[in-house]
Design a protein around this motif. Structure first.
Motif, PDB file in Angstrom:
ATOM      1  N   VAL A  34      51.540  55.758   3.102  1.00 57.18           N
ATOM      2  CA  VAL A  34      50.575  56.508   3.914  1.00 57.18           C
ATOM      3  C   VAL A  34      51.195  56.939   5.229  1.00 57.18           C
ATOM      4  O   VAL A  34      50.905  58.017   5.763  1.00 57.18           O
ATOM      5  CB  VAL A  34      49.312  55.652   4.150  1.00 57.18           C
ATOM      6  CG1 VAL A  34      48.417  56.290   5.199  1.00 57.18           C
ATOM      7  CG2 VAL A  34      48.544  55.486   2.851  1.00 57.18           C
ATOM      8  N   LEU A  35      52.088  56.110   5.754  1.00 59.58           N
ATOM      9  CA  LEU A  35      52.758  56.438   7.006  1.00 59.58           C
ATOM     10  C   LEU A  35      53.573  57.720   6.887  1.00 59.58           C
ATOM     11  O   LEU A  35      53.795  58.426   7.873  1.00 59.58           O
ATOM     12  CB  LEU A  35      53.666  55.278   7.424  1.00 59.58           C
ATOM     13  CG  LEU A  35      54.038  55.151   8.902  1.00 59.58           C
ATOM     14  CD1 LEU A  35      52.805  55.040   9.765  1.00 59.58           C
ATOM     15  CD2 LEU A  35      54.960  53.955   9.112  1.00 59.58           C
ATOM     16  N   ALA A  36      54.002  58.048   5.662  1.00 60.59           N
ATOM     17  CA  ALA A  36      54.812  59.244   5.444  1.00 60.59           C
ATOM     18  C   ALA A  36      53.971  60.505   5.233  1.00 60.59           C
ATOM     19  O   ALA A  36      54.490  61.622   5.338  1.00 60.59           O
ATOM     20  CB  ALA A  36      55.733  59.035   4.235  1.00 60.59           C
ATOM     21  N   LEU A  37      52.679  60.361   4.938  1.00 62.34           N
ATOM     22  CA  LEU A  37      51.856  61.529   4.631  1.00 62.34           C
ATOM     23  C   LEU A  37      51.777  62.561   5.772  1.00 62.34           C
ATOM     24  O   LEU A  37      51.787  63.763   5.512  1.00 62.34           O
ATOM     25  CB  LEU A  37      50.443  61.081   4.235  1.00 62.34           C
ATOM     26  CG  LEU A  37      50.278  60.690   2.766  1.00 62.34           C
ATOM     27  CD1 LEU A  37      48.921  60.045   2.533  1.00 62.34           C
ATOM     28  CD2 LEU A  37      50.444  61.892   1.849  1.00 62.34           C
ATOM     29  N   PRO A  38      51.709  62.144   7.046  1.00 58.26           N
ATOM     30  CA  PRO A  38      51.637  63.172   8.108  1.00 58.26           C
ATOM     31  C   PRO A  38      52.899  64.030   8.211  1.00 58.26           C
ATOM     32  O   PRO A  38      52.867  65.070   8.885  1.00 58.26           O
ATOM     33  CB  PRO A  38      51.453  62.342   9.389  1.00 58.26           C
ATOM     34  CG  PRO A  38      50.955  61.018   8.945  1.00 58.26           C
ATOM     35  CD  PRO A  38      51.558  60.792   7.601  1.00 58.26           C
ATOM     36  N   TYR A  71      51.590  65.626  -3.603  1.00 56.80           N
ATOM     37  CA  TYR A  71      51.495  65.112  -4.962  1.00 56.80           C
ATOM     38  C   TYR A  71      52.404  63.910  -5.186  1.00 56.80           C
ATOM     39  O   TYR A  71      52.012  62.913  -5.811  1.00 56.80           O
ATOM     40  CB  TYR A  71      51.840  66.216  -5.966  1.00 56.80           C
ATOM     41  CG  TYR A  71      50.915  67.419  -5.913  1.00 56.80           C
ATOM     42  CD1 TYR A  71      49.606  67.304  -5.465  1.00 56.80           C
ATOM     43  CD2 TYR A  71      51.361  68.675  -6.321  1.00 56.80           C
ATOM     44  CE1 TYR A  71      48.764  68.405  -5.416  1.00 56.80           C
ATOM     45  CE2 TYR A  71      50.525  69.782  -6.277  1.00 56.80           C
ATOM     46  CZ  TYR A  71      49.222  69.643  -5.827  1.00 56.80           C
ATOM     47  OH  TYR A  71      48.403  70.728  -5.780  1.00 56.80           O
ATOM     48  N   VAL A  72      53.632  63.966  -4.671  1.00 54.14           N
ATOM     49  CA  VAL A  72      54.583  62.864  -4.858  1.00 54.14           C
ATOM     50  C   VAL A  72      54.092  61.601  -4.154  1.00 54.14           C
ATOM     51  O   VAL A  72      54.062  60.500  -4.731  1.00 54.14           O
ATOM     52  CB  VAL A  72      55.984  63.255  -4.348  1.00 54.14           C
ATOM     53  CG1 VAL A  72      56.918  62.039  -4.349  1.00 54.14           C
ATOM     54  CG2 VAL A  72      56.574  64.366  -5.202  1.00 54.14           C
ATOM     55  N   LEU A  73      53.687  61.745  -2.890  1.00 56.68           N
ATOM     56  CA  LEU A  73      53.263  60.576  -2.122  1.00 56.68           C
ATOM     57  C   LEU A  73      51.952  59.999  -2.652  1.00 56.68           C
ATOM     58  O   LEU A  73      51.774  58.775  -2.689  1.00 56.68           O
ATOM     59  CB  LEU A  73      53.130  60.951  -0.646  1.00 56.68           C
ATOM     60  CG  LEU A  73      54.453  61.231   0.073  1.00 56.68           C
ATOM     61  CD1 LEU A  73      54.201  61.691   1.508  1.00 56.68           C
ATOM     62  CD2 LEU A  73      55.339  59.993   0.073  1.00 56.68           C
ATOM     63  N   VAL A  74      51.042  60.868  -3.076  1.00 53.37           N
ATOM     64  CA  VAL A  74      49.799  60.375  -3.664  1.00 53.37           C
ATOM     65  C   VAL A  74      50.096  59.600  -4.949  1.00 53.37           C
ATOM     66  O   VAL A  74      49.472  58.562  -5.229  1.00 53.37           O
ATOM     67  CB  VAL A  74      48.826  61.538  -3.936  1.00 53.37           C
ATOM     68  CG1 VAL A  74      47.695  61.107  -4.868  1.00 53.37           C
ATOM     69  CG2 VAL A  74      48.230  62.034  -2.625  1.00 53.37           C
ATOM     70  N   GLY A  75      51.056  60.079  -5.730  1.00 55.24           N
ATOM     71  CA  GLY A  75      51.441  59.362  -6.949  1.00 55.24           C
ATOM     72  C   GLY A  75      51.938  57.955  -6.651  1.00 55.24           C
ATOM     73  O   GLY A  75      51.533  56.984  -7.293  1.00 55.24           O
TER      74      GLY A  75
END
Length: 432
Positions: free
Chosen positions: A88-92, A101-105
């Motif tokens: 989650v820290l990488a999402l911003p 899509y990759v991070l949500v996966g």
């Protein structure tokens, strides 16, 4: 038994609440991030991201059930919380839709392993049936408090900061959740009745397919997913594009649904002491069919207003609580104690299989052909699921006139489900 007198339950419940609030902030922020990157196509992007989430849940949850009795559950839960916090820290930092899509996966792969493991721990800690019923309600209240308060907190926060800062709150929530789990005594899973990994993975699904009341639960999963997808996927575009609302308006509308769920969940423990779970859950299905019909009316007749939408979203939230809250009680009463992890993993997987069907409808059809068609299809699915549940779940469930499987278990010889012989359990299950 006073539920919160149990130290380990207090710690785990606190971990759940904190992680849920972090997840709630992510839900709001992810929708706004999708709108920021894709504009009018935000519904499609969010629907695709949530579809990826469902694929992970459907595939990984049964595999977790297959191997969890070989792993130290506390360490496993802490590790998954840390992974979720870092992702989650990488999402911003994302700048392209495919990054989402990759991070949500990755995020949802960890959640798919975490949630059924966490759910299966609770009955090992809260062994009294009445206290366990209240633990289920407390868990639902926590989820609905997240649905209610996370959007409110997000709305307040968005008045002072950009939405990407909300991801920081989510990450902190996961890490604090990990610390609380680490502080609790979490018993390892009992050895499964099945020795082969595939048998373990398939056992829970097989139980659902062969037990009438659980087939009814599968149908109700479709009702929840059809109605819930309207709220989860469509709220961002509907509020921003149809109602002309702001980012805060999106959060407040999601909070309306959370309010309906919260009020209903708070009232359910006493109701479930008096009324069979089947009756309550089928009533929830009727409420959701009515809620989806109301949503279709708003867009098809062109009468969508802030007040009308808020009422409809609240009704949908109420119906979801009526179905979701008693589900754990039904599962616990339907299987032996050492099969609880498999049952919870199967329900987790099957319920999200329903969302895997409905999310693309809400996102894809809604983007291409408008809300009226997408919501009409979802309303039809909700109605089909409600009828299916009514037909699949027999009125007389268990022994005699007991419609609640928990009641049937208490009436059975050797009232503790865990002490029933295999033959007794098989007879009780088939009686449903």
């Amino acid at each position: 038994m006073r539920l919160f007198a149990l130290r380990d339950y207090r710690l785990l419940f606190g971990a759940q609440v904190i992680a849920l609030f972090g997840t709630g902030l992510t839900t709001v922020a992810l929708g706004l991030l999708a709108y920021d990157l894709a504009g009018p196509r935000a519904g499609m992007v969010l629907g695709t991201a949530l579809t990826i989430k469902m694929v992970m849940y459907v595939v990984i949850a049964p595999l977790t059930a297959a191997y969890i009795d070989r792993l130290p559950r506390r360490t496993f839960l802490v590790l998954l919380d840390v992974i979720r916090g870092l992702v989650v820290l990488a999402l911003p930092l994302v700048s392209e839709v495919w990054h989402i899509y990759v991070l949500v996966g990755l995020l949802q792969a960890a959640s798919a392993a975490f949630t059924p493991t966490f759910q299966a721990v609770i009955p090992d800690i809260v062994t009294d049936e009445s206290a366990y019923t209240r633990a289920l309600s407390a868990s639902q209240v926590a989820s609905t408090m997240e649905s209610l308060l996370s959007p409110v907190l997000a709305a307040v926060a968005l008045a002072f900061m950009s939405f990407d800062r909300l991801f920081l709150g989510t990450s902190a929530g996961f890490l604090l959740s990990a610390l609380l789990v680490l502080s609790a005594r979490v018993p390892n899973a009992r050895p499964s009745a099945h020795t082969k990994a595939w048998d373990k993975a398939a056992a829970g699904i097989r139980t659902f397919l062969t037990t009438p009341r659980l087939r009814g639960v599968m149908a109700l999963n479709l009702v929840v997913a059809a109605a819930g997808s309207i709220v989860v996927v469509s709220t961002v575009n509907y509020v921003r594009d149809e109602l002309g609302g702001s980012q805060s308006g999106v959060a407040w509308m999601l909070a309306a649904s959370g309010t309906g769920t919260l009020v209903t969940a708070l009232a359910l423990p006493r109701v479930l002491d008096r009324i069979a779970a089947r009756t309550v859950m089928l009533a929830g299905a009727a409420v959701l069919v009515g809620g989806t019909a109301g949503a279709v009316t708003l867009v098809a007749a062109g009468v969508g207003t802030w007040a009308g939408t808020a009422v409809t979203w609240t009704v949908i939230g109420m119906g979801m609580a009526l179905i979701i809250t008693p589900t754990g009680k039904v599962l616990r009463a339907s299987v032996a104690r050492n099969a609880i992890p498999e049952a919870f993993a199967a329900q987790f997987s099957l319920s999200h299989l329903a969302w895997l069907i409905t999310y693309p409808i809400a996102g894809g059809l809604g983007t291409r052909y408008g809300f009226a068609l997408a919501w009409s299809v979802l309303a039809a699915l909700a109605a089909a699921g409600a009828v299916g549940a009514l037909l699949l779940w027999p009125r007389h469930d268990g022994r005699g006139a007991a419609a609640d499987p928990a009641t049937a278990v208490r009436q059975a010889p050797g009232a503790d489900r865990a002490t029933l012989s295999g033959q007794d359990r098989s007879t009780l299950t088939k009686a449903a």
